[in-house]
Design an enzyme around this catalytic site. Sequence first.
Site, PDB file in Angstrom:
ATOM      1  N   TYR A  51       0.844  -1.207   0.167  1.00 31.13           N
ATOM      2  CA  TYR A  51       0.113  -0.013   0.208  1.00 31.13           C
ATOM      3  C   TYR A  51       0.787   1.300   0.048  1.00 31.13           C
ATOM      4  O   TYR A  51       1.797   1.228   0.738  1.00 31.13           O
ATOM      5  CB  TYR A  51      -0.975   0.086   1.237  1.00 31.13           C
ATOM      6  CG  TYR A  51      -2.416  -0.214   0.936  1.00 31.13           C
ATOM      7  CD1 TYR A  51      -3.025   0.636   0.134  1.00 31.13           C
ATOM      8  CD2 TYR A  51      -3.028  -1.171   1.384  1.00 31.13           C
ATOM      9  CE1 TYR A  51      -4.369   0.432  -0.326  1.00 31.13           C
ATOM     10  CE2 TYR A  51      -4.372  -1.378   1.111  1.00 31.13           C
ATOM     11  CZ  TYR A  51      -5.182  -0.866   0.227  1.00 31.13           C
ATOM     12  OH  TYR A  51      -6.244  -0.904  -0.079  1.00 31.13           O
ATOM     13  N   GLU A  53      -0.767   4.951  -0.443  1.00 34.89           N
ATOM     14  CA  GLU A  53      -1.259   5.935  -0.779  1.00 34.89           C
ATOM     15  C   GLU A  53      -0.461   7.262  -0.461  1.00 34.89           C
ATOM     16  O   GLU A  53       0.246   7.167   0.542  1.00 34.89           O
ATOM     17  CB  GLU A  53      -2.609   6.063   0.379  1.00 34.89           C
ATOM     18  CG  GLU A  53      -3.631   5.039  -0.103  1.00 34.89           C
ATOM     19  CD  GLU A  53      -4.803   5.028   0.800  1.00 34.89           C
ATOM     20  OE1 GLU A  53      -4.920   5.955   1.612  1.00 34.89           O
ATOM     21  OE2 GLU A  53      -5.838   4.131   0.628  1.00 34.89           O
ATOM     22  N   ASP A 197      -5.801  13.633 -25.752  1.00 35.63           N
ATOM     23  CA  ASP A 197      -5.521  12.210 -25.249  1.00 35.63           C
ATOM     24  C   ASP A 197      -4.941  11.280 -26.279  1.00 35.63           C
ATOM     25  O   ASP A 197      -5.375  11.356 -27.531  1.00 35.63           O
ATOM     26  CB  ASP A 197      -6.954  11.632 -25.026  1.00 35.63           C
ATOM     27  CG  ASP A 197      -7.290  10.120 -24.731  1.00 35.63           C
ATOM     28  OD1 ASP A 197      -6.121   9.458 -24.974  1.00 35.63           O
ATOM     29  OD2 ASP A 197      -8.113   9.854 -24.233  1.00 35.63           O
ATOM     30  N   THR A 223      -2.969   5.908 -22.319  1.00 33.07           N
ATOM     31  CA  THR A 223      -2.759   4.825 -21.723  1.00 33.07           C
ATOM     32  C   THR A 223      -1.276   4.278 -22.007  1.00 33.07           C
ATOM     33  O   THR A 223      -0.919   4.797 -22.687  1.00 33.07           O
ATOM     34  CB  THR A 223      -3.839   3.627 -22.390  1.00 33.07           C
ATOM     35  OG1 THR A 223      -3.794   3.782 -23.917  1.00 33.07           O
ATOM     36  CG2 THR A 223      -5.171   3.932 -22.050  1.00 33.07           C
ATOM     37  N   LYS A 226      -1.150   0.458 -25.376  1.00 29.04           N
ATOM     38  CA  LYS A 226      -1.478   0.237 -26.852  1.00 29.04           C
ATOM     39  C   LYS A 226      -0.186   0.343 -27.620  1.00 29.04           C
ATOM     40  O   LYS A 226       0.860  -0.614 -27.610  1.00 29.04           O
ATOM     41  CB  LYS A 226      -2.532   1.407 -27.177  1.00 29.04           C
ATOM     42  CG  LYS A 226      -3.924   1.357 -26.476  1.00 29.04           C
ATOM     43  CD  LYS A 226      -4.959   2.457 -26.814  1.00 29.04           C
ATOM     44  CE  LYS A 226      -6.152   2.221 -26.292  1.00 29.04           C
ATOM     45  NZ  LYS A 226      -6.419   2.899 -25.009  1.00 29.04           N
ATOM     46  N   ARG A 232      -1.266  -2.394 -18.904  1.00 31.38           N
ATOM     47  CA  ARG A 232      -2.663  -1.947 -18.933  1.00 31.38           C
ATOM     48  C   ARG A 232      -2.497  -0.876 -17.738  1.00 31.38           C
ATOM     49  O   ARG A 232      -2.721  -1.108 -16.710  1.00 31.38           O
ATOM     50  CB  ARG A 232      -3.657  -2.798 -18.831  1.00 31.38           C
ATOM     51  CG  ARG A 232      -5.054  -2.498 -19.042  1.00 31.38           C
ATOM     52  CD  ARG A 232      -5.945  -3.753 -19.226  1.00 31.38           C
ATOM     53  NE  ARG A 232      -5.583  -4.438 -20.584  1.00 31.38           N
ATOM     54  CZ  ARG A 232      -6.079  -4.083 -21.589  1.00 31.38           C
ATOM     55  NH1 ARG A 232      -6.909  -2.854 -21.793  1.00 31.38           N
ATOM     56  NH2 ARG A 232      -5.475  -4.402 -22.869  1.00 31.38           N
TER      57      ARG A 232
HETATM   58  N1  DSN Z   1     -11.516   1.061 -25.689  1.00 30.72           N
HETATM   59  C1  DSN Z   1     -10.216   1.341 -26.420  1.00 30.72           C
HETATM   60  C2  DSN Z   1     -10.013   1.284 -27.769  1.00 30.72           C
HETATM   61  O1  DSN Z   1     -10.277  -0.074 -28.272  1.00 30.72           O
HETATM   62  O2  DSN Z   1      -9.792   2.148 -28.507  1.00 30.72           O
HETATM   63  C3  DSN Z   1      -9.800   2.966 -26.117  1.00 30.72           C
HETATM   64  O3  DSN Z   1      -9.714   2.936 -24.717  1.00 30.72           O
END
Ligand code: DSN
Length: 418
Positions: A51, A53, A197, A223, A226, A232
Amino acid sequence: MSPLQITDPEIFSLIEQEKARQENRLELIASENFTSRAVMEAQGSILTNKYAEGYPGKRYYGGCANVDVVEDIARNRAKNLFNVEHVNVQPHSGTQANMSVYFTVMQPGDSYMGMDLAHGGHLSMGHPKNFSGKIYNVIPYSVRRSDHLIDYNQVRELAIKHRPKMIIVGASAYPRIIHYDIFSEIASEVGAVLMADIAHIAGLVVAGLHPSPAPYADFVTTTTHKTLRGPRGGIVMCKRQYGSALDSCIFPGMQGGPLMHVIAAKAVAFQEAGGKDFHDYQSRIVSNAKALAAELMNRGFSLVSGGTDNHLALVDLTPKGVTGAQAQEILEKAGITVNKNSIPFDPLPPGKASGIRIGTPAVTTRKMGASEMKTIAELIDRAIAGRHDENKLLQIKNQVQEICHKYPLYGKNGSVNE
Ligand code: DSN
């Protein structure tokens, strides 16, 4: 036998089945990728037990000496990689990263502009069933009917008319370069905060193959799983002046204990993305997407915007007489994984959709190249044309397996070594 196999054979077996699925099928979901063993090792580590925090040096728990260093390393690596002033690596996902910016900048009922989901935007940019569409007044902008490119004139007109508190630039299904400089001009004109984003294109931005929003945007979210090929999760970057407000919005505002094992894995991914092979990997993602798009067009498929500049293509299946949902199912039978996707001005509801979205980050991680992209386009075409013949689909599935065996993912000669 592994500890998991002994303790929970049911979950062990499902993970093994999923491993076989990933190994033996062509993964064309544009937002998916295969992380390195090093990333998985960090994510599966004992850091999950801790933990922490708070933030490095200001935690609510003892025993944080090691995780403090881990989080500092992750933040500094991200700062250097994206050339930004402040980073928070604690958001558990891309949507939570976006949420933290909204909470930092806006009050309930404030207005913001975001790309319409039906035109390539994202759920967290104002969908009526998402918090982002429930709490705020959303003004969606769209692409032009004539060329499917973002309509920058419309963005400017809407911004002048509505004077939004924030303008979001970013997409989950937009195959072209985004001009952050134009968004920045519009945001300054109306006194709006600009948020970019870059979840889909983060790897391309790091490699310099897509313009970076960092010089223009007040906040940049992404994110990490990708094109960036990490674990993730999400991160938020911002100009120094917003740093402390953002941090307190994430903790204690929105989240409790950070996932230190995931933050460690993010740090590993940032180091990999700063390595010498990453630029080459990202270049191959783009050249593969272009090769796949070109061969699909040769075969009579219609592509939204007529092609791609990045890692994905949006295929309008109307000329082929199938919906996106049908194509997803047909291709699933043939061993090819895609997702149905609305196309701009789609007459069908999102559950059916007129298109599919295809991306090359995952097959490029497997080291496939232009000739495999040509073959994949041929297999997609043959599967859709032969959709009523189960034998034809089975033949294609076998061919998919041959390609996958040639480019193994796991195991000794795999691109993700064990
Ligand atoms: N759901 C994702 C996508 O497939 O583009 C984006 O967060």
